[in-house]
Design a protein around this motif. Structure first.
Motif, PDB file in Angstrom:
ATOM      1  N   SER A 340      -0.491  29.634 -54.760  1.00  0.00           N
ATOM      2  CA  SER A 340       0.852  30.182 -54.598  1.00  0.00           C
ATOM      3  C   SER A 340       1.720  29.297 -53.711  1.00  0.00           C
ATOM      4  O   SER A 340       1.260  28.771 -52.699  1.00  0.00           O
ATOM      5  CB  SER A 340       0.781  31.593 -54.017  1.00  0.00           C
ATOM      6  N   LYS A 341       3.010  29.194 -54.065  1.00  0.00           N
ATOM      7  CA  LYS A 341       3.908  28.255 -53.383  1.00  0.00           C
ATOM      8  C   LYS A 341       4.998  28.925 -52.552  1.00  0.00           C
ATOM      9  O   LYS A 341       5.925  28.254 -52.083  1.00  0.00           O
ATOM     10  CB  LYS A 341       4.533  27.313 -54.415  1.00  0.00           C
ATOM     11  N   THR A 342       4.914  30.233 -52.380  1.00  0.00           N
ATOM     12  CA  THR A 342       5.814  30.916 -51.455  1.00  0.00           C
ATOM     13  C   THR A 342       4.956  31.773 -50.529  1.00  0.00           C
ATOM     14  O   THR A 342       3.887  32.249 -50.929  1.00  0.00           O
ATOM     15  CB  THR A 342       6.831  31.804 -52.190  1.00  0.00           C
ATOM     16  N   PRO A 343       5.394  31.996 -49.301  1.00  0.00           N
ATOM     17  CA  PRO A 343       4.574  32.738 -48.339  1.00  0.00           C
ATOM     18  C   PRO A 343       4.161  34.129 -48.810  1.00  0.00           C
ATOM     19  O   PRO A 343       2.999  34.530 -48.645  1.00  0.00           O
ATOM     20  CB  PRO A 343       5.477  32.800 -47.102  1.00  0.00           C
ATOM     21  N   ASP A 344       5.095  34.887 -49.407  1.00  0.00           N
ATOM     22  CA  ASP A 344       4.737  36.237 -49.861  1.00  0.00           C
ATOM     23  C   ASP A 344       3.691  36.197 -50.967  1.00  0.00           C
ATOM     24  O   ASP A 344       2.798  37.057 -51.021  1.00  0.00           O
ATOM     25  CB  ASP A 344       5.980  36.983 -50.340  1.00  0.00           C
ATOM     26  N   LEU A 345       3.787  35.216 -51.865  1.00  0.00           N
ATOM     27  CA  LEU A 345       2.789  35.120 -52.936  1.00  0.00           C
ATOM     28  C   LEU A 345       1.459  34.598 -52.414  1.00  0.00           C
ATOM     29  O   LEU A 345       0.414  34.917 -52.968  1.00  0.00           O
ATOM     30  CB  LEU A 345       3.318  34.242 -54.076  1.00  0.00           C
ATOM     31  N   VAL A 346       1.470  33.801 -51.343  1.00  0.00           N
ATOM     32  CA  VAL A 346       0.217  33.416 -50.691  1.00  0.00           C
ATOM     33  C   VAL A 346      -0.485  34.663 -50.166  1.00  0.00           C
ATOM     34  O   VAL A 346      -1.691  34.851 -50.366  1.00  0.00           O
ATOM     35  CB  VAL A 346       0.475  32.430 -49.535  1.00  0.00           C
ATOM     36  N   ARG A 347       0.278  35.524 -49.483  1.00  0.00           N
ATOM     37  CA  ARG A 347      -0.310  36.762 -48.956  1.00  0.00           C
ATOM     38  C   ARG A 347      -0.841  37.628 -50.094  1.00  0.00           C
ATOM     39  O   ARG A 347      -1.924  38.217 -50.002  1.00  0.00           O
ATOM     40  CB  ARG A 347       0.735  37.524 -48.136  1.00  0.00           C
ATOM     41  N   GLN A 348      -0.083  37.719 -51.163  1.00  0.00           N
ATOM     42  CA  GLN A 348      -0.495  38.494 -52.328  1.00  0.00           C
ATOM     43  C   GLN A 348      -1.793  37.935 -52.915  1.00  0.00           C
ATOM     44  O   GLN A 348      -2.743  38.675 -53.202  1.00  0.00           O
ATOM     45  CB  GLN A 348       0.617  38.465 -53.370  1.00  0.00           C
ATOM     46  N   GLU A 349      -1.822  36.619 -53.104  1.00  0.00           N
ATOM     47  CA  GLU A 349      -3.002  35.992 -53.690  1.00  0.00           C
ATOM     48  C   GLU A 349      -4.221  36.149 -52.792  1.00  0.00           C
ATOM     49  O   GLU A 349      -5.339  36.361 -53.271  1.00  0.00           O
ATOM     50  CB  GLU A 349      -2.732  34.509 -53.952  1.00  0.00           C
ATOM     51  N   PHE A 350      -4.019  36.056 -51.482  1.00  0.00           N
ATOM     52  CA  PHE A 350      -5.144  36.184 -50.560  1.00  0.00           C
ATOM     53  C   PHE A 350      -5.809  37.548 -50.690  1.00  0.00           C
ATOM     54  O   PHE A 350      -7.039  37.640 -50.800  1.00  0.00           O
ATOM     55  CB  PHE A 350      -4.676  35.970 -49.121  1.00  0.00           C
ATOM     56  N   TYR A 351      -5.017  38.610 -50.693  1.00  0.00           N
ATOM     57  CA  TYR A 351      -5.634  39.937 -50.791  1.00  0.00           C
ATOM     58  C   TYR A 351      -6.229  40.184 -52.175  1.00  0.00           C
ATOM     59  O   TYR A 351      -7.238  40.877 -52.313  1.00  0.00           O
ATOM     60  CB  TYR A 351      -4.621  41.020 -50.403  1.00  0.00           C
ATOM     61  N   GLY A 352      -5.626  39.603 -53.215  1.00  0.00           N
ATOM     62  CA  GLY A 352      -6.263  39.656 -54.528  1.00  0.00           C
ATOM     63  C   GLY A 352      -7.600  38.943 -54.530  1.00  0.00           C
ATOM     64  O   GLY A 352      -8.569  39.385 -55.167  1.00  0.00           O
ATOM     65  N   PHE A 353      -7.669  37.847 -53.804  1.00  0.00           N
ATOM     66  CA  PHE A 353      -8.892  37.061 -53.645  1.00  0.00           C
ATOM     67  C   PHE A 353      -9.997  37.900 -53.003  1.00  0.00           C
ATOM     68  O   PHE A 353     -11.142  37.939 -53.473  1.00  0.00           O
ATOM     69  CB  PHE A 353      -8.528  35.869 -52.764  1.00  0.00           C
ATOM     70  N   ILE A 354      -9.649  38.607 -51.922  1.00  0.00           N
ATOM     71  CA  ILE A 354     -10.618  39.459 -51.232  1.00  0.00           C
ATOM     72  C   ILE A 354     -11.066  40.595 -52.147  1.00  0.00           C
ATOM     73  O   ILE A 354     -12.258  40.969 -52.171  1.00  0.00           O
ATOM     74  CB  ILE A 354     -10.006  40.026 -49.931  1.00  0.00           C
ATOM     75  N   MET A 355     -10.152  41.138 -52.929  1.00  0.00           N
ATOM     76  CA  MET A 355     -10.499  42.246 -53.817  1.00  0.00           C
ATOM     77  C   MET A 355     -11.396  41.792 -54.962  1.00  0.00           C
ATOM     78  O   MET A 355     -12.282  42.536 -55.401  1.00  0.00           O
ATOM     79  CB  MET A 355      -9.241  42.926 -54.341  1.00  0.00           C
ATOM     80  N   ALA A 356     -11.192  40.579 -55.457  1.00  0.00           N
ATOM     81  CA  ALA A 356     -12.081  40.055 -56.493  1.00  0.00           C
ATOM     82  C   ALA A 356     -13.501  39.914 -55.950  1.00  0.00           C
ATOM     83  O   ALA A 356     -14.480  40.254 -56.622  1.00  0.00           O
ATOM     84  CB  ALA A 356     -11.562  38.709 -57.001  1.00  0.00           C
ATOM     85  N   HIS A 357     -13.622  39.412 -54.720  1.00  0.00           N
ATOM     86  CA  HIS A 357     -14.929  39.304 -54.075  1.00  0.00           C
ATOM     87  C   HIS A 357     -15.571  40.686 -53.936  1.00  0.00           C
ATOM     88  O   HIS A 357     -16.767  40.863 -54.192  1.00  0.00           O
ATOM     89  CB  HIS A 357     -14.776  38.653 -52.696  1.00  0.00           C
ATOM     90  N   PHE A 358     -14.779  41.678 -53.566  1.00  0.00           N
ATOM     91  CA  PHE A 358     -15.274  43.046 -53.418  1.00  0.00           C
ATOM     92  C   PHE A 358     -15.781  43.591 -54.748  1.00  0.00           C
ATOM     93  O   PHE A 358     -16.846  44.225 -54.813  1.00  0.00           O
ATOM     94  CB  PHE A 358     -14.142  43.930 -52.883  1.00  0.00           C
ATOM     95  N   ALA A 359     -15.031  43.351 -55.826  1.00  0.00           N
ATOM     96  CA  ALA A 359     -15.444  43.838 -57.145  1.00  0.00           C
ATOM     97  C   ALA A 359     -16.768  43.218 -57.567  1.00  0.00           C
ATOM     98  O   ALA A 359     -17.655  43.903 -58.093  1.00  0.00           O
ATOM     99  CB  ALA A 359     -14.355  43.531 -58.174  1.00  0.00           C
ATOM    100  N   ILE A 360     -16.925  41.927 -57.332  1.00  0.00           N
ATOM    101  CA  ILE A 360     -18.169  41.246 -57.699  1.00  0.00           C
ATOM    102  C   ILE A 360     -19.328  41.752 -56.852  1.00  0.00           C
ATOM    103  O   ILE A 360     -20.428  42.002 -57.352  1.00  0.00           O
ATOM    104  CB  ILE A 360     -18.008  39.724 -57.556  1.00  0.00           C
ATOM    105  N   ARG A 361     -19.081  41.929 -55.564  1.00  0.00           N
ATOM    106  CA  ARG A 361     -20.134  42.428 -54.683  1.00  0.00           C
ATOM    107  C   ARG A 361     -20.534  43.858 -55.048  1.00  0.00           C
ATOM    108  O   ARG A 361     -21.689  44.241 -54.919  1.00  0.00           O
ATOM    109  CB  ARG A 361     -19.677  42.337 -53.231  1.00  0.00           C
ATOM    110  N   GLY A 362     -19.573  44.649 -55.507  1.00  0.00           N
ATOM    111  CA  GLY A 362     -19.901  45.996 -55.971  1.00  0.00           C
ATOM    112  C   GLY A 362     -20.802  45.963 -57.187  1.00  0.00           C
ATOM    113  O   GLY A 362     -21.764  46.746 -57.300  1.00  0.00           O
ATOM    114  N   LEU A 363     -20.517  45.049 -58.112  1.00  0.00           N
ATOM    115  CA  LEU A 363     -21.360  44.882 -59.294  1.00  0.00           C
ATOM    116  C   LEU A 363     -22.774  44.463 -58.896  1.00  0.00           C
ATOM    117  O   LEU A 363     -23.767  44.987 -59.413  1.00  0.00           O
ATOM    118  CB  LEU A 363     -20.737  43.829 -60.215  1.00  0.00           C
TER     119      LEU A 363
END
Length: 406
Positions: A340-363
């Motif tokens: 992501s190339k804007t600060p708000d989208l960096v923040r958005q992508e970061f939390y999406g990143f953490i949630m993807a890790h959570f989904a995989i760990r749940g599986l």
């Protein structure tokens, strides 16, 4: 018998219904909608990329870090091919359209979804998640490279290097990890130059009674200890060997009671102190071990947690290093930066990143329970590959009449 092509009612849009397997199971559509409504970001008018679709898209981005933005969207949409005439094609919106849709969504609903759903998941039968009756968690932090863009540089900063400045801006984050499942929760992120202790103040409220939190010595100070202790969780933190902890009451297991104080004046007058139990030990025959290790704990009764057991237990704190490696190397990919190339989208992508890790760990946790194994015995990298491979098949997004996304 001739095959009848499955079709949806006329006027259905490809993004009206979305089911993305492990991601949608972890983050149900009903919860996504409620968060969007609560944050005022639900799509008011019909769009080809409405807000709820973009939430799933942001999470899916983390599974396809090596792919372009359009390819990530294509991966989500290819799952509907079985609904279409084989000659039909699905056109994917361009990069600018995706970026505009992500900007409309913003980062607040993604963070709120993270805060509400990303929690410890171990049950009593989860191996490696418990010490006696305590749920084991650890506190630590790290950094991530982000896109080299002037706006990101200004918003987040970058570390120095021997040759001037680092190649990329960075964000800093601090999280708790559930040791037995490697789930990262309570995560807070900020500029690179934000101290880990500063971020930890926002993380510690995620502790709960029944947890035993492990932390390294850089987090220990009176105010931080008190903040963590007030959550009702028990603590086992390492302290510096030169910390002043006089022996007040000694126990047969070698541990002893002492007090910590908010100031030198309080220490002199023995006021406003907090009682702790101290464990000191050595690691004999271990290469690279320090001469002495010193821990303090809120568990004052040695019968509840003997010193030898706590000394051995503390080194499970390194479970968070494994979880961070999963996040930074296996999920993101080595030498890959957040795109992501804007600060708000960096923040958005970061939390999406953490949630993807959570989904995989749940599986992985579900698989470990079924196989009666410790989740540590399963391969995170293999699971990521399975999810990447299966995700399009799980997608069920009804097409519009023209099977087109503009």
């Amino acid at each position: 018998m001739a095959r009848t092509v499955a079709r949806l009612p006329a006027g259905s849009r490809i993004t009206d219904h979305i089911s993305l397997g492990v991601i949608a199971k972890t983050f149900p559509l009903s919860k996504v909608h409620s968060v969007l409504v609560a944050t005022g970001t639900a799509s008011v008018r019909q769009r080809n990329l409405p807000s709820h679709v973009m939430v799933y898209y942001v999470i899916a981005m983390a599974l396809y870090m090596h792919s372009s933005c359009r390819e990530v969207l294509r991966c989500l949409l290819e799952g509907v091919q079985w609904l279409l005439d084989p000659s039909a094609t699905i056109k994917v919106t361009g990069k600018s359209g995706i970026s505009q849709a992500r900007t409309r969504l913003g980062w607040e609903p993604v963070r709120r979804l993270h805060d509400e759903l990303v929690k410890p998941i171990a049950v009593r039968s989860t191996r490696g998640a418990w010490y006696r009756h305590w749920r084991l968690v650890s506190l630590d932090g790290s950094t991530l490279d982000i896109a080299d863009d002037p706006a990101n540089d200004e918003a987040f900063g970058r570390p120095g290097s021997s040759r001037g400045r680092s190649a990329f801006p960075q964000i800093r984050f601090v999280a708790l990890v559930e040791n037995g499942t490697h789930v990262l929760f309570g995560t807070q992120m900020a500029r690179y130059d934000t101290g880990e202790n500063t971020l930890a103040k926002g993380v510690l409220p995620s502790l709960q009674p029944g947890m035993l939190c492990l932390a390294d010595r850089q987090f220990f100070c009176f105010s931080m200890w008190n903040l963590a202790r007030q959550t009702g969780a028990d603590l086992l933190w390492r302290v510096k060997t030169n910390a002043r902890l006089p022996r007040e009451t000694e126990f047969p297991d070698g541990s002893y009671l002492s007090h910590i104080y908010p100031s030198e004046k309080d220490r002199r007058h023995k006021t406003n102190g907090v009682q702790v139990r101290v464990i000191e030990y050595c690691l004999e025959g271990v290469a690279g071990a320090e001469p002495i290790y010193r821990l303090v704990t809120t568990i004052l009764d040695p019968d509840q947690a003997p010193a030898e057991e706590l000394a051995a237990l503390y080194h499970e704190r390194w479970e968070i290093e494994t979880a961070l490696a999963e996040l930074k190397t296996h999920l993101r990919g080595a030498k890959i930066v957040l795109r992501s190339k804007t600060p708000d989208l960096v923040r958005q992508e970061f939390y999406g990143f953490i949630m993807a890790h959570f989904a995989i760990r749940g599986l992985m946790h579900e698989a470990a329970l079924q196989a009666d194994k410790d989740p540590d015995e399963l391969s995170f990298l293999h699971t990521v590959r399975v999810v990447r491979r299966k995700l399009p098949r799980f997608a069920a997004i009804p097409p519009s009449a023209e099977a087109y996304i503009s």
